[in-house]
Design a protein around this motif. Structure first.
Motif, PDB file in Angstrom:
ATOM      1  N   ILE A 162     -29.294  74.862  69.954  1.00 57.55           N
ATOM      2  CA  ILE A 162     -29.172  75.355  71.328  1.00 57.55           C
ATOM      3  C   ILE A 162     -30.449  76.095  71.702  1.00 57.55           C
ATOM      4  O   ILE A 162     -30.841  77.051  71.033  1.00 57.55           O
ATOM      5  N   ASN A 163     -31.081  75.640  72.762  1.00 60.61           N
ATOM      6  CA  ASN A 163     -32.321  76.260  73.226  1.00 60.61           C
ATOM      7  C   ASN A 163     -32.083  76.914  74.576  1.00 60.61           C
ATOM      8  O   ASN A 163     -31.470  76.323  75.463  1.00 60.61           O
ATOM      9  N   GLY A 164     -32.554  78.143  74.719  1.00 55.92           N
ATOM     10  CA  GLY A 164     -32.394  78.835  75.993  1.00 55.92           C
ATOM     11  C   GLY A 164     -33.064  80.189  75.954  1.00 55.92           C
ATOM     12  O   GLY A 164     -33.312  80.750  74.880  1.00 55.92           O
ATOM     13  N   ASN A 181     -45.214  76.582  61.829  1.00 54.33           N
ATOM     14  CA  ASN A 181     -44.277  77.687  61.615  1.00 54.33           C
ATOM     15  C   ASN A 181     -42.871  77.216  61.256  1.00 54.33           C
ATOM     16  O   ASN A 181     -42.057  78.016  60.788  1.00 54.33           O
ATOM     17  N   PHE A 182     -42.612  75.932  61.496  1.00 56.47           N
ATOM     18  CA  PHE A 182     -41.262  75.424  61.233  1.00 56.47           C
ATOM     19  C   PHE A 182     -41.366  74.020  60.655  1.00 56.47           C
ATOM     20  O   PHE A 182     -42.150  73.188  61.142  1.00 56.47           O
ATOM     21  N   ARG A 183     -40.571  73.762  59.632  1.00 59.72           N
ATOM     22  CA  ARG A 183     -40.597  72.462  58.966  1.00 59.72           C
ATOM     23  C   ARG A 183     -40.115  71.359  59.902  1.00 59.72           C
ATOM     24  O   ARG A 183     -39.054  71.486  60.526  1.00 59.72           O
ATOM     25  N   GLU A 184     -40.877  70.283  59.954  1.00 55.35           N
ATOM     26  CA  GLU A 184     -40.518  69.174  60.829  1.00 55.35           C
ATOM     27  C   GLU A 184     -39.218  68.512  60.386  1.00 55.35           C
ATOM     28  O   GLU A 184     -38.362  68.172  61.214  1.00 55.35           O
ATOM     29  N   ASP A 185     -39.045  68.340  59.057  1.00 56.78           N
ATOM     30  CA  ASP A 185     -37.836  67.674  58.573  1.00 56.78           C
ATOM     31  C   ASP A 185     -36.591  68.500  58.869  1.00 56.78           C
ATOM     32  O   ASP A 185     -35.541  67.962  59.236  1.00 56.78           O
ATOM     33  N   LEU A 186     -36.689  69.835  58.760  1.00 56.73           N
ATOM     34  CA  LEU A 186     -35.547  70.689  59.080  1.00 56.73           C
ATOM     35  C   LEU A 186     -35.255  70.660  60.576  1.00 56.73           C
ATOM     36  O   LEU A 186     -34.087  70.626  60.992  1.00 56.73           O
ATOM     37  N   PHE A 187     -36.311  70.660  61.379  1.00 54.44           N
ATOM     38  CA  PHE A 187     -36.119  70.606  62.828  1.00 54.44           C
ATOM     39  C   PHE A 187     -35.296  69.386  63.223  1.00 54.44           C
ATOM     40  O   PHE A 187     -34.334  69.490  64.001  1.00 54.44           O
ATOM     41  N   TYR A 188     -35.639  68.229  62.675  1.00 56.10           N
ATOM     42  CA  TYR A 188     -34.914  67.019  63.053  1.00 56.10           C
ATOM     43  C   TYR A 188     -33.497  66.993  62.477  1.00 56.10           C
ATOM     44  O   TYR A 188     -32.605  66.374  63.058  1.00 56.10           O
ATOM     45  N   ARG A 189     -33.279  67.677  61.363  1.00 56.91           N
ATOM     46  CA  ARG A 189     -31.920  67.798  60.829  1.00 56.91           C
ATOM     47  C   ARG A 189     -31.057  68.689  61.724  1.00 56.91           C
ATOM     48  O   ARG A 189     -29.867  68.445  61.897  1.00 56.91           O
ATOM     49  N   LEU A 190     -31.668  69.723  62.285  1.00 59.84           N
ATOM     50  CA  LEU A 190     -30.932  70.634  63.165  1.00 59.84           C
ATOM     51  C   LEU A 190     -30.757  70.053  64.565  1.00 59.84           C
ATOM     52  O   LEU A 190     -29.761  70.313  65.238  1.00 59.84           O
ATOM     53  N   ASN A 191     -31.726  69.262  64.973  1.00 55.75           N
ATOM     54  CA  ASN A 191     -31.773  68.780  66.352  1.00 55.75           C
ATOM     55  C   ASN A 191     -30.995  67.480  66.545  1.00 55.75           C
ATOM     56  O   ASN A 191     -31.319  66.680  67.419  1.00 55.75           O
ATOM     57  N   VAL A 192     -29.948  67.284  65.733  1.00 54.02           N
ATOM     58  CA  VAL A 192     -29.114  66.089  65.884  1.00 54.02           C
ATOM     59  C   VAL A 192     -28.555  66.034  67.300  1.00 54.02           C
ATOM     60  O   VAL A 192     -28.569  65.001  67.962  1.00 54.02           O
ATOM     61  N   PHE A 193     -28.060  67.187  67.765  1.00 55.38           N
ATOM     62  CA  PHE A 193     -27.592  67.247  69.151  1.00 55.38           C
ATOM     63  C   PHE A 193     -28.175  68.498  69.809  1.00 55.38           C
ATOM     64  O   PHE A 193     -27.691  69.601  69.602  1.00 55.38           O
ATOM     65  N   PRO A 194     -29.241  68.325  70.601  1.00 55.24           N
ATOM     66  CA  PRO A 194     -29.842  69.470  71.288  1.00 55.24           C
ATOM     67  C   PRO A 194     -29.070  69.841  72.548  1.00 55.24           C
ATOM     68  O   PRO A 194     -28.579  68.968  73.270  1.00 55.24           O
ATOM     69  N   VAL A 195     -28.950  71.138  72.790  1.00 56.64           N
ATOM     70  CA  VAL A 195     -28.299  71.640  74.000  1.00 56.64           C
ATOM     71  C   VAL A 195     -29.249  72.627  74.667  1.00 56.64           C
ATOM     72  O   VAL A 195     -29.717  73.572  74.023  1.00 56.64           O
ATOM     73  N   ASN A 196     -29.536  72.410  75.926  1.00 54.43           N
ATOM     74  CA  ASN A 196     -30.392  73.324  76.679  1.00 54.43           C
ATOM     75  C   ASN A 196     -29.523  74.204  77.571  1.00 54.43           C
ATOM     76  O   ASN A 196     -28.858  73.703  78.478  1.00 54.43           O
ATOM     77  N   SER A 207     -33.609  84.277  76.414  1.00 60.69           N
ATOM     78  CA  SER A 207     -32.794  85.412  75.973  1.00 60.69           C
ATOM     79  C   SER A 207     -31.802  85.801  77.059  1.00 60.69           C
ATOM     80  O   SER A 207     -32.131  85.814  78.246  1.00 60.69           O
ATOM     81  N   GLY A 208     -30.578  86.099  76.627  1.00 64.51           N
ATOM     82  CA  GLY A 208     -29.565  86.564  77.568  1.00 64.51           C
ATOM     83  C   GLY A 208     -28.814  85.477  78.296  1.00 64.51           C
ATOM     84  O   GLY A 208     -28.013  85.767  79.188  1.00 64.51           O
ATOM     85  N   THR A 209     -29.016  84.207  77.931  1.00 65.73           N
ATOM     86  CA  THR A 209     -28.333  83.119  78.640  1.00 65.73           C
ATOM     87  C   THR A 209     -26.959  82.806  78.053  1.00 65.73           C
ATOM     88  O   THR A 209     -26.219  82.007  78.617  1.00 65.73           O
ATOM     89  N   GLY A 210     -26.629  83.407  76.910  1.00 69.60           N
ATOM     90  CA  GLY A 210     -25.302  83.191  76.333  1.00 69.60           C
ATOM     91  C   GLY A 210     -25.250  82.097  75.290  1.00 69.60           C
ATOM     92  O   GLY A 210     -24.254  81.377  75.191  1.00 69.60           O
ATOM     93  N   LYS A 211     -26.295  81.992  74.475  1.00 70.34           N
ATOM     94  CA  LYS A 211     -26.334  80.933  73.453  1.00 70.34           C
ATOM     95  C   LYS A 211     -25.241  81.127  72.403  1.00 70.34           C
ATOM     96  O   LYS A 211     -24.641  80.157  71.932  1.00 70.34           O
ATOM     97  N   GLU A 212     -24.968  82.386  72.042  1.00 72.98           N
ATOM     98  CA  GLU A 212     -23.905  82.625  71.062  1.00 72.98           C
ATOM     99  C   GLU A 212     -22.535  82.305  71.648  1.00 72.98           C
ATOM    100  O   GLU A 212     -21.640  81.828  70.940  1.00 72.98           O
ATOM    101  N   VAL A 213     -22.357  82.538  72.945  1.00 73.32           N
ATOM    102  CA  VAL A 213     -21.096  82.188  73.610  1.00 73.32           C
ATOM    103  C   VAL A 213     -20.865  80.679  73.524  1.00 73.32           C
ATOM    104  O   VAL A 213     -19.752  80.222  73.229  1.00 73.32           O
ATOM    105  N   ILE A 214     -21.926  79.900  73.766  1.00 69.68           N
ATOM    106  CA  ILE A 214     -21.824  78.442  73.671  1.00 69.68           C
ATOM    107  C   ILE A 214     -21.482  78.028  72.243  1.00 69.68           C
ATOM    108  O   ILE A 214     -20.636  77.156  72.011  1.00 69.68           O
ATOM    109  N   SER A 215     -22.123  78.667  71.275  1.00 65.17           N
ATOM    110  CA  SER A 215     -21.862  78.356  69.861  1.00 65.17           C
ATOM    111  C   SER A 215     -20.404  78.611  69.508  1.00 65.17           C
ATOM    112  O   SER A 215     -19.751  77.792  68.843  1.00 65.17           O
ATOM    113  N   ASN A 216     -19.905  79.752  69.948  1.00 65.35           N
ATOM    114  CA  ASN A 216     -18.512  80.105  69.668  1.00 65.35           C
ATOM    115  C   ASN A 216     -17.553  79.128  70.325  1.00 65.35           C
ATOM    116  O   ASN A 216     -16.501  78.784  69.760  1.00 65.35           O
ATOM    117  N   LEU A 217     -17.918  78.659  71.518  1.00 65.61           N
ATOM    118  CA  LEU A 217     -17.061  77.716  72.231  1.00 65.61           C
ATOM    119  C   LEU A 217     -17.011  76.367  71.509  1.00 65.61           C
ATOM    120  O   LEU A 217     -15.948  75.736  71.433  1.00 65.61           O
TER     121      LEU A 217
END
Length: 397
Positions: free
Chosen positions: A152-154, A278-293, A156-166
């Protein structure tokens, strides 16, 4: 399931659209089939006139019993004041609102969402009214039905944790743990132990073993907030957890199986983080299976009213304190550009609750941190002046 009285088609359409936009399943009452033996308990929602008395209306009580409704929520429009009352040990809640159903004002929308906050107080949902957020809720429900990792990309203060919990609450893991970790808030030397766990004696001070948050979230969901701040050496360990579903605690010689869904959030451009090393490319693509903006509040300004209703109703439900707003307040909030997003809105409402007189928030109680191109105000001085003015007003009255 929520069943809406559809005798008044306009009322039904309005309530259905709001509930559906929040990801809540609902039906018109004309669609239900009465089956006294097998019908599950549902919640009934209706609009009643001011003279309606649920305690004396035997036809209404018989209807609820016959259809096995567990709860009923009734709204009365055109009343002199806002109030709410519960009957039958919380079985029936009646909400009086001082607006007309069809007046088309922001205040009328506000009271619709206030009414629904009473109904949905224990139901996972996202207070919203904008089409963009309704589309996001629909997407969340689709994501939740899978085990895909989500990034989830957004701002600060947009409610990313709220989306995660949902996402967790809509998933089949909802009865299992939801564990959140802010990767930026933990020192690097502690983060590995907290996340992956350690064995007793693994390092100085490890007097007891610790299973770590990944295993604490086993069968559930873990939120890795600000994932971009995770040190590179730990990124490789997290990659193995995602790929192999195994975790290696510090001081252990064997891996431990773990079944956990991973949701990560960031306010950075992760493509830039990967390019800069600063961030591993292979991990990024593992995490970015479903991106949410996640959108800024300024991009979904219609959500301001339901969010304010949620904030004020939370005060009613948790503390029994009723705070109200007027049309001018809602108009002012809708016109602000919200650089601090929902977090800023929460601050504004918290201040207004402290400053307001007789629990009615007015425009004078709205102290913004900034107003677009204007210079940053000294909020402390504004608050002090407001307190002084309120004190003088109370003495004179």
């Amino acid at each position: 399931m929520y069943i809406i009285d559809d005798k008044n088609v306009n009322f039904y359409d309005r309530i259905f659209n709001v509930l559906d936009g929040r990801g809540i399943n609902c039906l018109p009452v004309s669609n239900i089939e009465i089956d006294e033996k097998s019908k599950p308990a549902d919640t009934f929602i209706a609009n009643v006139d001011q003279s309606f008395d649920c305690l004396k209306n035997q036809e209404f009580l018989t209807f609820l019993k016959k259809n096995k409704f567990k709860k009923a929520f009734l709204i009365k429009y055109g009343c002199s004041n806002f109030s709410y009352i519960t009957h039958f040990n919380g079985g029936v809640t009646v909400v009086d609102v001082p607006v007309n159903f069809d007046d088309g004002s922001n205040l009328a929308d506000f009271y619709v969402h206030v009414f629904l906050e009473f109904i949905l107080s224990n139901e996972p949902n996202l207070p919203c009214a904008s089409e963009n957020t309704k589309k996001l809720v629909n997407l969340i429900k689709k994501i939740a039905s899978t085990n895909a990792t989500v990034l989830i990309n957004g701002a600060s203060g947009t409610g990313k944790e709220v989306i995660s919990n949902l996402i967790h609450s809509f998933s089949n893991r909802q009865e299992k743990p939801f564990v959140a970790l802010n990767c930026a808030a933990i020192p690097e030397q502690m983060l590995e132990s907290i996340l992956f766990g350690h064995e007793k004696g693994a390092f100085t001070g490890a007097v007891n073993s610790n299973q770590g948050l990944l295993r604490a979230a086993d069968s559930g969901t873990i939120l890795l907030d600000e994932i971009s701040e995770m040190p590179l050496n730990l990124q490789s360990k997290l990659l193995r957890v995602i790929q192999e579903k195994r975790v290696m605690p510090i001081g252990n010689t064997s891996e431990v199986e773990v079944d956990v869904r991973i949701i990560a959030t960031t306010n950075r451009n992760m493509f830039d983080e990967v390019k800069s090393g600063n961030f591993r490319e292979d991990l990024f693509y593992r995490l970015n299976v479903f991106p949410v903006n996640n959108l800024n509040l300024s991009e979904r300004i219609e959500d301001v009213i339901p969010i304010v209703a949620h904030m004020l109703c939370r005060e009613i439900i948790e503390n029994g304190e009723v705070y109200l707003v007027n049309e001018d307040v809602l108009t002012s909030l809708m016109q602000h550009n919200w650089p601090g997003n929902v977090r800023e809105l929460d601050n504004i409402i918290q201040r207004a609750k402290i400053l307001c007189s007789k629990n009615v928030i007015t425009v004078a109680d709205l102290i913004f941190d900034n107003d677009g191109d204007e210079a940053q105000p000294n909020t402390a001085e504004i608050l002090a002046a407001k307190f002084k003015a309120n004190a003088a007003s109370e003495v004179l009255s």
